[in-house]
Write a protein that holds these residues in place. Structure first.
Motif, PDB file in Angstrom:
ATOM      1  N   ILE A  12     -17.335 -10.413   5.026  1.00 23.68           N
ATOM      2  CA  ILE A  12     -16.300 -10.770   4.243  1.00 23.68           C
ATOM      3  C   ILE A  12     -16.233 -10.062   2.955  1.00 23.68           C
ATOM      4  O   ILE A  12     -15.487  -9.147   3.208  1.00 23.68           O
ATOM      5  N   HIS A  13     -17.592  -9.555   2.689  1.00 27.01           N
ATOM      6  CA  HIS A  13     -16.825  -8.444   1.376  1.00 27.01           C
ATOM      7  C   HIS A  13     -16.098  -7.225   2.474  1.00 27.01           C
ATOM      8  O   HIS A  13     -15.380  -6.115   1.405  1.00 27.01           O
ATOM      9  N   THR A  14     -16.658  -6.616   3.778  1.00 28.74           N
ATOM     10  CA  THR A  14     -15.665  -5.568   4.466  1.00 28.74           C
ATOM     11  C   THR A  14     -14.484  -6.149   4.838  1.00 28.74           C
ATOM     12  O   THR A  14     -13.364  -5.448   3.695  1.00 28.74           O
ATOM     13  N   GLN A  15     -14.196  -7.454   4.799  1.00 27.07           N
ATOM     14  CA  GLN A  15     -12.595  -7.921   5.097  1.00 27.07           C
ATOM     15  C   GLN A  15     -12.047  -7.921   3.861  1.00 27.07           C
ATOM     16  O   GLN A  15     -11.288  -7.104   3.426  1.00 27.07           O
ATOM     17  N   PHE A  16     -12.152  -8.093   2.931  1.00 28.91           N
ATOM     18  CA  PHE A  16     -11.837  -8.337   1.174  1.00 28.91           C
ATOM     19  C   PHE A  16     -11.446  -7.620   0.806  1.00 28.91           C
ATOM     20  O   PHE A  16     -10.597  -7.033   0.297  1.00 28.91           O
ATOM     21  N   LEU A  17     -12.270  -6.097   0.987  1.00 30.40           N
ATOM     22  CA  LEU A  17     -12.237  -5.011   0.438  1.00 30.40           C
ATOM     23  C   LEU A  17     -10.835  -4.101   0.827  1.00 30.40           C
ATOM     24  O   LEU A  17      -9.923  -3.482   0.437  1.00 30.40           O
ATOM     25  N   ASP A  18     -10.898  -4.336   2.411  1.00 27.48           N
ATOM     26  CA  ASP A  18      -9.694  -3.870   2.990  1.00 27.48           C
ATOM     27  C   ASP A  18      -7.916  -4.612   2.750  1.00 27.48           C
ATOM     28  O   ASP A  18      -7.354  -3.673   2.145  1.00 27.48           O
ATOM     29  N   HIS A  19      -8.513  -6.001   2.015  1.00 30.39           N
ATOM     30  CA  HIS A  19      -6.955  -6.814   1.917  1.00 30.39           C
ATOM     31  C   HIS A  19      -6.797  -6.350   0.723  1.00 30.39           C
ATOM     32  O   HIS A  19      -5.395  -5.727   0.433  1.00 30.39           O
ATOM     33  N   LEU A  20      -7.725  -5.842  -0.245  1.00 25.04           N
ATOM     34  CA  LEU A  20      -8.358  -5.723  -1.788  1.00 25.04           C
ATOM     35  C   LEU A  20      -7.095  -4.094  -1.808  1.00 25.04           C
ATOM     36  O   LEU A  20      -6.155  -4.071  -2.817  1.00 25.04           O
ATOM     37  N   LEU A  21      -7.747  -3.308  -1.061  1.00 28.56           N
ATOM     38  CA  LEU A  21      -7.355  -1.906  -1.165  1.00 28.56           C
ATOM     39  C   LEU A  21      -6.105  -1.628  -0.567  1.00 28.56           C
ATOM     40  O   LEU A  21      -5.448  -0.762  -0.766  1.00 28.56           O
ATOM     41  N   THR A  22      -5.755  -2.628   0.312  1.00 25.66           N
ATOM     42  CA  THR A  22      -4.424  -2.749   0.818  1.00 25.66           C
ATOM     43  C   THR A  22      -3.453  -2.828  -0.137  1.00 25.66           C
ATOM     44  O   THR A  22      -2.336  -2.349  -0.215  1.00 25.66           O
ATOM     45  N   GLY A  23      -3.662  -4.292  -1.007  1.00 23.22           N
ATOM     46  CA  GLY A  23      -2.585  -4.606  -1.720  1.00 23.22           C
ATOM     47  C   GLY A  23      -2.860  -3.662  -3.315  1.00 23.22           C
ATOM     48  O   GLY A  23      -1.623  -3.511  -3.686  1.00 23.22           O
ATOM     49  N   ILE A  24      -3.778  -3.138  -3.655  1.00 22.70           N
ATOM     50  CA  ILE A  24      -3.723  -2.074  -4.706  1.00 22.70           C
ATOM     51  C   ILE A  24      -2.795  -0.519  -4.550  1.00 22.70           C
ATOM     52  O   ILE A  24      -1.539   0.239  -5.115  1.00 22.70           O
ATOM     53  N   GLU A  25      -3.260  -0.566  -2.942  1.00 16.63           N
ATOM     54  CA  GLU A  25      -2.526   1.062  -2.382  1.00 16.63           C
ATOM     55  C   GLU A  25      -0.834   0.413  -2.515  1.00 16.63           C
ATOM     56  O   GLU A  25       0.483   1.174  -2.928  1.00 16.63           O
ATOM     57  N   ASP A  26      -0.498  -1.055  -2.356  1.00 14.67           N
ATOM     58  CA  ASP A  26       1.335  -1.384  -2.497  1.00 14.67           C
ATOM     59  C   ASP A  26       1.623  -1.711  -3.835  1.00 14.67           C
ATOM     60  O   ASP A  26       2.659  -1.459  -4.491  1.00 14.67           O
ATOM     61  N   ILE A  27       0.953  -1.956  -4.917  1.00 13.84           N
ATOM     62  CA  ILE A  27       1.280  -1.658  -5.541  1.00 13.84           C
ATOM     63  C   ILE A  27       0.890  -0.970  -6.796  1.00 13.84           C
ATOM     64  O   ILE A  27       2.536  -0.125  -7.200  1.00 13.84           O
ATOM     65  N   CYS A  28       0.223   0.514  -5.892  1.00 19.72           N
ATOM     66  CA  CYS A  28       0.417   1.668  -6.462  1.00 19.72           C
ATOM     67  C   CYS A  28       2.316   2.321  -5.751  1.00 19.72           C
ATOM     68  O   CYS A  28       2.493   3.526  -6.074  1.00 19.72           O
ATOM     69  N   GLY A  29       2.753   2.036  -4.879  1.00 18.88           N
ATOM     70  CA  GLY A  29       3.629   2.237  -3.965  1.00 18.88           C
ATOM     71  C   GLY A  29       3.142   3.560  -3.167  1.00 18.88           C
ATOM     72  O   GLY A  29       4.063   4.233  -2.603  1.00 18.88           O
ATOM     73  N   HIS A  30       2.012   3.181  -2.754  1.00 15.10           N
ATOM     74  CA  HIS A  30       1.608   4.304  -1.977  1.00 15.10           C
ATOM     75  C   HIS A  30       1.067   4.413  -0.912  1.00 15.10           C
ATOM     76  O   HIS A  30       0.887   3.853  -0.510  1.00 15.10           O
ATOM     77  N   TYR A  31       1.714   4.942   0.333  1.00 16.76           N
ATOM     78  CA  TYR A  31       2.056   4.715   1.316  1.00 16.76           C
ATOM     79  C   TYR A  31       0.532   5.112   2.307  1.00 16.76           C
ATOM     80  O   TYR A  31       1.238   6.266   3.015  1.00 16.76           O
ATOM     81  N   GLY A  32      -0.461   4.885   1.736  1.00 12.22           N
ATOM     82  CA  GLY A  32      -1.897   5.442   2.423  1.00 12.22           C
ATOM     83  C   GLY A  32      -2.345   5.330   3.941  1.00 12.22           C
ATOM     84  O   GLY A  32      -2.187   3.975   4.446  1.00 12.22           O
ATOM     85  N   HIS A  33      -3.705   5.297   3.419  1.00 13.84           N
ATOM     86  CA  HIS A  33      -4.391   4.987   5.257  1.00 13.84           C
ATOM     87  C   HIS A  33      -4.409   3.617   5.217  1.00 13.84           C
ATOM     88  O   HIS A  33      -4.516   2.999   6.433  1.00 13.84           O
ATOM     89  N   HIS A  34      -4.731   3.149   4.072  1.00 11.29           N
ATOM     90  CA  HIS A  34      -4.937   1.150   4.370  1.00 11.29           C
ATOM     91  C   HIS A  34      -3.377   0.672   4.685  1.00 11.29           C
ATOM     92  O   HIS A  34      -3.864  -0.177   5.260  1.00 11.29           O
ATOM     93  N   HIS A  35      -2.690   1.252   3.182  1.00 15.28           N
ATOM     94  CA  HIS A  35      -1.022   0.384   4.600  1.00 15.28           C
ATOM     95  C   HIS A  35      -1.176   0.428   5.932  1.00 15.28           C
ATOM     96  O   HIS A  35      -0.756  -0.758   6.511  1.00 15.28           O
ATOM     97  N   TRP A  36      -1.217   1.785   6.240  1.00 13.59           N
ATOM     98  CA  TRP A  36      -0.745   1.746   7.757  1.00 13.59           C
ATOM     99  C   TRP A  36      -2.097   1.235   8.737  1.00 13.59           C
ATOM    100  O   TRP A  36      -1.860   0.571   9.667  1.00 13.59           O
ATOM    101  N   LYS A  37      -3.005   1.248   8.329  1.00 11.95           N
ATOM    102  CA  LYS A  37      -4.519   0.355   9.084  1.00 11.95           C
ATOM    103  C   LYS A  37      -3.559  -1.223   9.310  1.00 11.95           C
ATOM    104  O   LYS A  37      -4.307  -1.892   9.976  1.00 11.95           O
ATOM    105  N   ASP A  38      -3.308  -1.809   7.794  1.00  6.82           N
ATOM    106  CA  ASP A  38      -3.242  -3.130   7.859  1.00  6.82           C
ATOM    107  C   ASP A  38      -1.882  -3.250   8.743  1.00  6.82           C
ATOM    108  O   ASP A  38      -1.342  -4.408   9.147  1.00  6.82           O
TER     109      ASP A  38
END
Lengths: 772, 216
Positions: free
Chosen positions: A485-511
């Protein structure tokens, strides 16, 4: 003793094997036998017919398959033998023992006077190598692989190039310095030799690393490197081989070489991916022919390998790409049995291949031809080791600037030490043309020495070194659902933070890739409703299935076994419900339908109805189809326990509302499988529930009343696909309505009998299937 | 909540840098992003974050946005949530996602780990009572599965129940039938996530590049 018997059998086998290996002798004996017969024929044809040959000897007919089978049998018996000697197998890795056996067998054959068979390169590349690579690729841990892809590529490409040029260049220098015998070896030959010997071998790495259970990061780094450096090796090999005849290389050639590298590696991956998608697409339609599902997986992968080899692309990368691409989709489509079949066949084939390769390496060593040159061989060995260490250290220094999880010096040591060479290098040298490379035999000798050194010395010492350096080992912990559960949660969380930062990083593309996958690709390649299943639910169902299997294997029981060793059950975490909720029936029909639907579509979908054995289908396995039942029952049990514990506080409850018989009937009608199981207690393991309920005397009545009705199992609308091997004949569905009517009466009678407490009676109805 | 002067002030950047650990360039970049999100105002509101398009498809969107406005993430003893935040709070929340520096002692690493796990815990514990109850955990799982279509609350409930059972059995051990496990405390939370290397995984690469160019 067991061991002595085994050795005796082995000796006999080898004894019979070796004369068979020498074909000429076989033929001689045969012709000898036939000789007098033909003479006899000539003298006697005119007068009388020859006596009918009761027993004749025709070895030529079966020669090839016989010899192959004998070798495979020998290899497998060897493997068997090693594990009978646990002391030995814990010190010496299997690959060493197999090479020694190969040496012995080769020596035996030579003693007999025959020419020992050599590891033919096309047999190696076409038949022995693909199973090992497919096994590795299909079960490649994708997550770790992609997380470390940058590091792996650096080691594979830059590391191999560095090794090749370092070894090749320095060897050329040594050759020039040495003088008389070696001065003929030109630069290109040395570079070719360097490129062949610098590649880390996946077969050897797998063989050794599998036994030391090292942590996943190091395993994937070394192993990934050994897989991906194939492209580099292929390109360098062809490049130097092409131009060795010409003698010089120009800058355009180098540029073309770089382009060739990109074509070879990317082309291989594309070819593999195409075949992988084809395999996934094919598996979507195999729901009616489950038996040949594994065949598709193997055939498509092999075709990918061969197609890549046709164009001189990297076959290994094609195979890895094919296996990795097809796996998530194929596993969603195929039955549980096919999955097991694929797993075991792959393991079996790769194990046999692996054993044969090492034995043949030993035999080929004896076969030769050798040309020993102290300086060349020793220099090769030293340069290989030095190049590896320098390469790893240098690259790690650069890589650590970009990594979060840095590679410590211990890690670096293991990576450097784990760079084993193996049979691929040997086969590549063997393929060299003696005209272009007059020193080929010397190369062969040098390579064999390096292979022996790495496999024996490094292979044997890596295990104590790992223990000595206290390198982290593989963690055997089961993945818990909280972690998932937390692995999935983390994935979404990190993607969200990247979106807030405006930074198209690793998680964004993976998502983005995941969403694309879910939206388009999964719909095409996965059959039916499983395409919508999110990963968390798939994980949860897998866990449930495992628990159900454990439950069955432990002989049943009301509490959940080993996965949750303590006796914490639902009632401990459920907050105490207020009493108003109580009067409702436990499982609403809709909810039950939902659960059953989820379970059924997400577990295996075997729908075999044929009772007779047929080459095209398998008999319905009650155990397999029974999982659904067991899982539904477990769910109900959990609910029941909860309700029962709460219920024990209530002794008097007003009579149930008048529609309860309908509800009870609906419950019964919708749960016929429970009845079916009741009748077939011998074939299905049953789950016992001990209810210390005061209502038991009355409940017995219910059993009798309803038991009679239920002796003929009804088939519900939803459960139509599942058939059980029940002793009593299955009733056609039409009768269900009449049965319902018949049921209604006793139900009403019962309701009238049991005035108090009402809900308890409802409880008991539900319990009947479980009481024995 | 400290408000900022619109011109980047080196001294303030430096104090922020000391507090959160970001480098000066990174702070400047994040400040630009902050200004872009808040439309050049001093404070950021929830609606400003809701306008980010990429965040639409994220299943735990509302929880992420809430985390930015949760006082517990700003300082040790904060309580309750706020309506608007300044750049300092924005940066503080972002600092939870920094990668651990290379030369770090074991105690510092452990502290970092606890801080990150505390952030996660606060995200789950929506009623601020210090424990994650079954209802809250169910809500978490439901949100995670909310984008995945039709499989309904019952499965989510089942998963959350199973997870809770696991926590209870790991943290508390065998329980008598009448004992009640109120919820996951922070200590239990630490325990069950022991296997996940949070300090390694919960980080974003804050590269030194101008993010405003790329964002929508």
């Amino acid at each position: 003793m067991e061991l002595k018997m085994f050795l005796l059998v082995l000796g006999l086998l080898v004894g019979t094997g070796s004369p068979d290996m020498g074909s000429s002798q076989g033929k001689c004996s045969e012709s000898l036998v036939q000789g007098p017969q033909t003479q006899e024929n000539r003298t006697h044809t005119t007068h009388s017919k020859k006596p009918f040959p009761v027993l004749s000897f025709g070895y030529d007919y079966v020669r090839l398959p016989f010899e192959i089978s004998l070798w495979v049998l020998l290899a497998s018996l060897m493997k068997l033998g090693f594990h009978l000697m646990p002391r030995l197998s814990s010190i010496v890795p299997e690959s060493c023992l197999l090479i020694v056996v190969g040496l012995l067998v080769g020596g035996l054959i030579k003693l007999v006077g025959e020419a020992p068979p050599v590891l033919e390169s096309n047999i190696f590349f076409l038949y022995l190598l693909p199973p090992i690579i497919l096994d590795a690729g299909y079960f490649l841990p994708i997550r770790q692989f992609t997380e470390n892809l940058g590091t792996i590529l650096m080691f594979a490409v830059v590391g191999t190039l560095w090794n090749a040029f370092f070894v090749g260049g320095l060897l050329y220098g040594v050759c020039q310095l040495e003088g008389h015998r070696l001065v003929t070896v030109d630069l290109l030959s040395c570079l070719l030799f360097g490129s062949i010997i610098s590649a880390v071998d996946p077969v050897a790495v797998l063989a050794v690393f599998e036994e030391i259970h090292i942590n996943e990061l190091l395993h994937i780094l070394v192993f990934g490197e050994s897989l991906l450096n194939d492209a580099v090796t292929v390109v360098l090999y062809h490049l130097f081989e092409e131009f060795s005849s010409v003698g010089t290389i120009t800058v355009t050639d180098v540029l073309l070489g770089i382009v060739c590298f990109l074509v070879v590696s990317l082309g291989g991956i594309v070819v593999g991916a195409i075949y992988g998608i084809l395999a996934a697409f094919t598996s979507r339609f195999t729901s009616h022919t489950r038996v040949i599902e594994p065949l598709f997986v193997f055939l498509y992968s092999y075709m990918a390998y061969l197609s890549a080899e046709v164009f001189h692309l990297s076959g290994i990368m094609a195979l890895i790409a094919c296996g990795a691409v097809m796996r998530p989709y194929v596993e969603a489509n195929i039955s549980h049995k096919s999955h097991t079949t694929i797993k075991y066949f792959l393991k079996m084939w790769s194990s046999v291949s692996d054993t044969l390769i090492f034995i043949f390496l030993g035999v080929s060593t004896v076969a030769g031809p050798h040309e020993w040159n102290w300086i060349f061989v020793v220099a090769t060995l030293i340069f290989c080791l030095v190049a590896r260490v320098l390469g790893v250290v240098g690259l790690t220094f650069v890589i650590n600037k970009f990594r979060i999880v840095k590679l410590t010096s211990k890690d670096q040591f293991i990576i450097a030490y784990g760079g084993l060479r193996g049979a691929i290098a040997f086969s590549l040298v063997y393929l060299l043309n003696t005209d272009h490379f007059p020193k080929r035999n010397m190369f062969l000798t040098a390579i064999i020495t390096v292979i022996f050194f790495t496999v024996f010395v490094q292979g044997m010492t890596i295990r104590p070194l790992v223990d000595l350096l206290a390198v982290k080992k593989k963690q055997e912990t089961k993945r818990s659902i909280n972690e998932e559960i937390h692995t999935q949660f983390l994935d979404h969380l990190l993607t969200g933070i990247e979106d807030i930062c405006g930074h198209y990083g690793h998680h964004h593309w993976k998502d983005k890739l995941n969403r694309f996958n879910k939206k388009y690709v999964k719909k095409c390649l996965i059959a039916g409703e499983r395409s919508k299943e999110p990963q968390l639910i798939a994980f949860y169902h897998k866990m449930e299935m495992k628990q159900a299997i454990e439950l069955v294997e432990s002989g049943g029981g009301s509490k959940l076994p080993s996965a949750m060793p303590s006796t914490v059950s639902m009632q401990n975490i459920q907050p105490k419900k207020p009493p108003q909720d109580r009067a409702l029936p436990q499982l609403s029909k809709a909810r039950e339908e939902e659960i059953r639907k989820i379970l059924r579509t997400n577990l295996q979908r075997t729908r075999q109805r044929l009772r007779s054995y047929n080459r095209h289908t398998l008999i319905a396995d009650p155990y397999e189809d029974g999982w659904n039942e067991i899982l539904i029952k477990r769910k109900k049990m959990k609910e029941l326990e909860k309700k029962i514990s709460q219920m024990n506080n209530y002794l008097t409850v007003p009579a149930p509302p008048p529609d309860s018989p309908t509800i009870a009937r609906a419950r019964l009608a919708s749960d016929p499988q429970a009845w079916g199981l009741k009748s077939a207690t011998e074939s299905i393991p049953s789950i016992k529930v001990d209810l210390a309920s005061p209502q038991s005397p009355e409940s017995v009545n219910i059993v009798d009343e309803i038991g009679m009705k239920g002796s003929q199992p009804k088939v519900s609308e939803e459960g139509g696909g599942l058939t059980m091997k029940v002793p009593s004949p299955t009733k056609p569905r039409k009768d269900q309505t009449t049965d319902e009517d018949n049921d209604k009466e006793p139900q009403q009678r019962l309701m009238r009998c049991l005035s108090d407490p009402g809900p308890a009676a409802e409880e008991e109805d539900e319990d009947e299937p479980f009481l024995h | 909540m400290g408000s900022f002067q619109s011109l980047p002030d080196d001294h303030q950047y430096r104090t922020l840098s000391q507090k959160t650990g970001f480098s000066l360039e990174q702070i400047a970049i994040l400040h630009n992003r902050f200004k872009q999100l808040s439309q050049n105002e001093e404070t950021l509101w929830r609606d400003d974050l809701k306008t980010i398009q990429d965040l639409e498809s994220n299943p735990i969107r509302s929880q992420i946005i809430e985390a930015f406005f949760d006082s517990r993430n700003f300082q040790k003893d904060g309580v309750g949530s706020v309506e608007e935040i300044g750049f300092e709070e924005f940066l503080t929340v972002m600092s939870y996602f920094r990668a651990p520096p290379q030369n770090i002692t074991v105690e510092q690493r452990e502290e970092m780990r606890r801080a990150k796990l505390r952030f996660l815990f606060n995200m789950h514990d929506t009623d601020n009572d210090g424990t994650i109850t079954l209802e809250e955990y169910r809500h978490v799982v439901e949100e995670l599965l909310s984008r995945s279509g039709a499989l309904g609350r019952e499965t989510a409930k089942g998963i959350a129940d199973a997870a809770m059972l696991e926590v209870a059995s790991i943290s508390v051990g065998p329980m008598a039938p009448d004992e009640f496990y109120e919820g996951i405390t922070f200590e239990h939370f630490l325990k069950i996530l022991n296997g996940v290397e949070i300090e390694m995984r919960m980080h974003i690469h804050f590269l030194n590049m101008d993010a405003t160019v790329l964002c929508k």
